[in-house]
Design a protein around this motif. Structure first.
Motif, PDB file in Angstrom:
ATOM      1  N   UNK A 326       0.794  -1.250  -0.004  1.00 31.53           N
ATOM      2  CA  UNK A 326       0.157   0.189   0.029  1.00 31.53           C
ATOM      3  C   UNK A 326       0.858   1.211  -0.217  1.00 31.53           C
ATOM      4  N   UNK A 327       1.876   1.142   0.820  1.00 34.20           N
ATOM      5  CA  UNK A 327       2.843   2.166   0.972  1.00 34.20           C
ATOM      6  C   UNK A 327       3.505   2.519  -0.583  1.00 34.20           C
ATOM      7  N   UNK A 328       3.942   1.573  -1.331  1.00 31.41           N
ATOM      8  CA  UNK A 328       4.510   1.543  -2.599  1.00 31.41           C
ATOM      9  C   UNK A 328       3.569   2.174  -3.608  1.00 31.41           C
ATOM     10  N   UNK A 329       2.292   1.911  -3.557  1.00 31.37           N
ATOM     11  CA  UNK A 329       1.377   2.384  -4.431  1.00 31.37           C
ATOM     12  C   UNK A 329       1.087   3.927  -4.015  1.00 31.37           C
ATOM     13  N   UNK A 330       1.151   4.314  -2.735  1.00 29.71           N
ATOM     14  CA  UNK A 330       0.699   5.571  -2.416  1.00 29.71           C
ATOM     15  C   UNK A 330       2.012   6.663  -2.860  1.00 29.71           C
ATOM     16  N   UNK A 331       3.279   5.947  -2.485  1.00 32.20           N
ATOM     17  CA  UNK A 331       4.096   6.963  -2.788  1.00 32.20           C
ATOM     18  C   UNK A 331       4.611   7.114  -4.196  1.00 32.20           C
ATOM     19  N   UNK A 332       4.040   6.272  -4.938  1.00 28.53           N
ATOM     20  CA  UNK A 332       4.308   6.506  -6.290  1.00 28.53           C
ATOM     21  C   UNK A 332       3.436   7.313  -7.187  1.00 28.53           C
ATOM     22  N   UNK A 333       2.150   7.700  -6.321  1.00 29.54           N
ATOM     23  CA  UNK A 333       1.097   8.523  -6.704  1.00 29.54           C
ATOM     24  C   UNK A 333       1.571   9.907  -6.889  1.00 29.54           C
ATOM     25  N   UNK A 334       1.655  10.506  -7.727  1.00 31.48           N
ATOM     26  CA  UNK A 334       2.132  12.240  -7.798  1.00 31.48           C
ATOM     27  C   UNK A 334       1.231  12.848  -6.764  1.00 31.48           C
ATOM     28  N   UNK A 335      -0.126  12.471  -6.588  1.00 38.00           N
ATOM     29  CA  UNK A 335      -1.053  13.320  -5.760  1.00 38.00           C
ATOM     30  C   UNK A 335      -0.169  13.147  -4.214  1.00 38.00           C
ATOM     31  N   UNK A 336       0.368  12.314  -4.076  1.00 43.65           N
ATOM     32  CA  UNK A 336       1.177  12.364  -2.672  1.00 43.65           C
ATOM     33  C   UNK A 336       2.422  13.073  -2.241  1.00 43.65           C
ATOM     34  N   UNK A 337       2.585  13.525  -3.522  1.00 44.29           N
ATOM     35  CA  UNK A 337       4.302  14.225  -3.686  1.00 44.29           C
ATOM     36  C   UNK A 337       4.769  15.164  -2.484  1.00 44.29           C
ATOM     37  N   UNK A 338       3.545  15.784  -1.883  1.00 47.58           N
ATOM     38  CA  UNK A 338       3.713  16.737  -0.860  1.00 47.58           C
ATOM     39  C   UNK A 338       3.686  16.064   0.556  1.00 47.58           C
TER      40      UNK A 338
END
Length: 375
Positions: A326-338
Motif C-alpha cells: 500500500x505504501x509503495x502504491x501511495x508513494x508512487x502516486x504524484x498526488x501524494x508528492x507533498x
C-alpha cells in the motif's frame, strides 16, 4: 561510590512512586513498583553494611540476607502478568516467595536472640554457627536467579511467537527490552559467581570490594527497568473492555487434525484475499487476528491455519506485506508528492516510524529511502 548508592536508592523509591501512582496501573505495574521498593531496601541495607554500620550497630546485620531470593520471583511475576489477560493474583503466586520466608524463619535465632557481641563474632567469621548456611545461601541465590531468569526468558520467547500470530503491530506489546534486561542481569550474576568462586575457593585477592561487581551495575539496570516498565503496557490494555482472542499457533502437521476440510479452507482463503483487497482492513493500525476473523465470520483458529498454510506467513508478516505494498502504491502516486514518507506510512496502516522502517526492510529488502530513489 557513595553517590552511586545514593542515586540507586533514590531511583528505586522514586520509580516505585511513579509506578504505583500510574494512571490505570495494572497488576504488572504494581508488582514492578513493589519490586522497586524491595530493591531500594536491599541497596539501602547493603549501603549501611558498606559504610560499616553493622559493626557499630550489629543488630542491623542479616536483615537483608534473604532479599536476593525475592528478585527472581518478582521478575517472573512481572513478566507473567505483563502477558496475562487474567489480572488476578492467586495464592499460588505468593508461593514463589516462600524460600525467602523460610530463610527468615531459619534466621530467627540470629535476628532476635543473639547478642550484639555474638552477631559481631558471626559477621567476622569467629564462630561457625551460620557458616554452612551462608554457603548454602549463595548457591540458593544463584540457582533462584538463574532459574527464574530462564523461565522468564522462555515465557517472553513464547510471547513473541504468539504476538506475531495474533497481532499486526508491535508497539506497546513488545517486551524485547525485558530480554535485554534479563541478559544483562544474567551476565552480572555470572561475573559475580566467577569472582566469588576465585575469591573463596582459590583465595584470590582482587584488591577491591567484590560485592560492588553486583551492586554498582545494578543501579544502571534499575534505571533501565524502571523507565521501561513505566512506559510498558499490558498487551491487553487497549483501552477497551474487550479482551482479544489469542490463538495458539500449531505445527504444520497438527493442521491435519484441525477438522477444516481442504475445499472449505480454499474458500476461506479466497474470501480472505478478496476482503483484504476490497476492504483494506490492514489500514487499521491495531488490527488483530481476532478482529479480522470476526469481520470475515471465520473462527480465529481457522483463519490462523489458512494464513500459515496458504500464505506460509504468520499474521504479522501477512498483514504488513499488504501495508508495504500500500505504501509503495501511495508513494508512487504524484498526488501524494507533498506528503512526507512517515505520513504516507501512517496512512498505510503502520503505527510508527521505527516499525515501518523495520518491516519495510524485512519485506522488500530495501529501506524506504532506497526504494523511493530507485537504489
Amino acid at each position: 561510590m557513595n553517590t552511586v548508592f545514593t542515586i540507586g536508592i533514590f531511583l528505586c523509591f522514586f520509580l516505585q512512586f511513579l509506578l504505583l501512582s500510574k494512571k490505570q496501573a495494572s497488576i504488572s505495574d504494581r508488582i514492578l513498583g513493589v519490586w522497586m521498593f524491595f530493591i531500594g531496601l536491599h541497596l539501602f541495607s547493603y549501603y549501611l553494611y558498606y559504610l560499616g554500620y553493622w559493626d557499630r550497630y550489629p543488630h542491623l546485620s542479616g536483615i537483608h540476607h534473604p532479599f536476593p531470593l525475592l528478585h527472581g520471583p518478582f521478575l517472573y511475576l512481572y513478566v507473567l502478568f505483563s502477558l496475562k489477560s487474567d489480572q488476578r493474583l492467586r495464592w499460588r503466586d505468593y508461593l514463589h516467595f516462600s524460600p525467602a520466608l523460610l530463610f527468615y524463619v531459619y534466621m530467627i535465632p540470629f535476628l532476635f536472640f543473639y547478642s550484639a557481641e555474638e552477631k559481631l563474632m558471626v559477621n567476622h567469621g569467629e564462630v561457625d554457627d551460620y557458616a554452612g548456611f551462608i554457603v548454602f545461601s549463595l548457591f540458593a541465590f544463584f540457582a533462584s536467579g538463574l532459574g527464574y531468569a530462564i523461565a522468564s526468558y522462555r515465557m517472553l520467547s513464547r510471547h513473541e511467537h504468539l504476538t506475531s500470530q495474533n497481532f499486526a503491530y508491535s508497539e506497546s506489546i513488545d517486551m524485547g527490552w525485558l530480554k535485554y534486561f534479563i541478559w544483562g542481569i544474567g551476565m552480572i550474576f555470572l561475573v559475580t559467581a566467577v569472582v566469588i568462586l576465585f575469591e573463596w575457593s582459590m583465595g584470590v585477592n582482587f584488591g577491591f570490594n567484590t560485592d560492588l561487581v553486583l551492586y554498582v551495575p545494578l543501579v544502571g539496570f534499575i534505571l533501565f527497568l524502571g523507565y521501561s516498565g513505566i512506559r510498558q503496557k499490558n498487551i491487553f490494555a487497549d483501552g477497551t473492555s474487550q479482551i482479544p482472542q489469542i490463538v495458539e499457533p500449531k505445527l504444520p502437521g497438527e493442521y491435519v487434525r484441525s477438522g477444516l476440510k481442504t475445499e472449505l479452507a480454499q474458500q476461506y482463503h479466497q474470501k480472505l484475499l478478496d476482503y483484504m483487497s476490497a476492504n483494506k482492513p490492514y489500514l487499521e493500525p491495531k488490527l488483530s487476528l481476532g478482529h479480522l476473523a470476526r469481520e470475515l465470520d471465520i473462527s480465529a483458529n481457522h483463519l490462523s491455519q489458512i494464513i500459515n498454510q496458504y500464505e506460509e506467513k504468520n499474521f504479522f508478516d501477512f498483514v504488513n506485506t499488504y501495508r508495504v505494498n500500500e505504501f509503495k502504491q501511495r508513494v508512487a502516486d504524484p498526488a501524494n508528492s507533498s506528503y512526507s514518507i512517515l505520513a504516507i506510512a501512517l496512512d498505510s496502516g503502520f503505527n510508527s516510524k521505527s516499525s515501518f522502517n523495520q518491516v519495510f526492510k524485512k519485506v522488500s529488502g530495501k529501506t524506504p529511502s532506497q526504494h523511493i530513489s530507485g537504489a
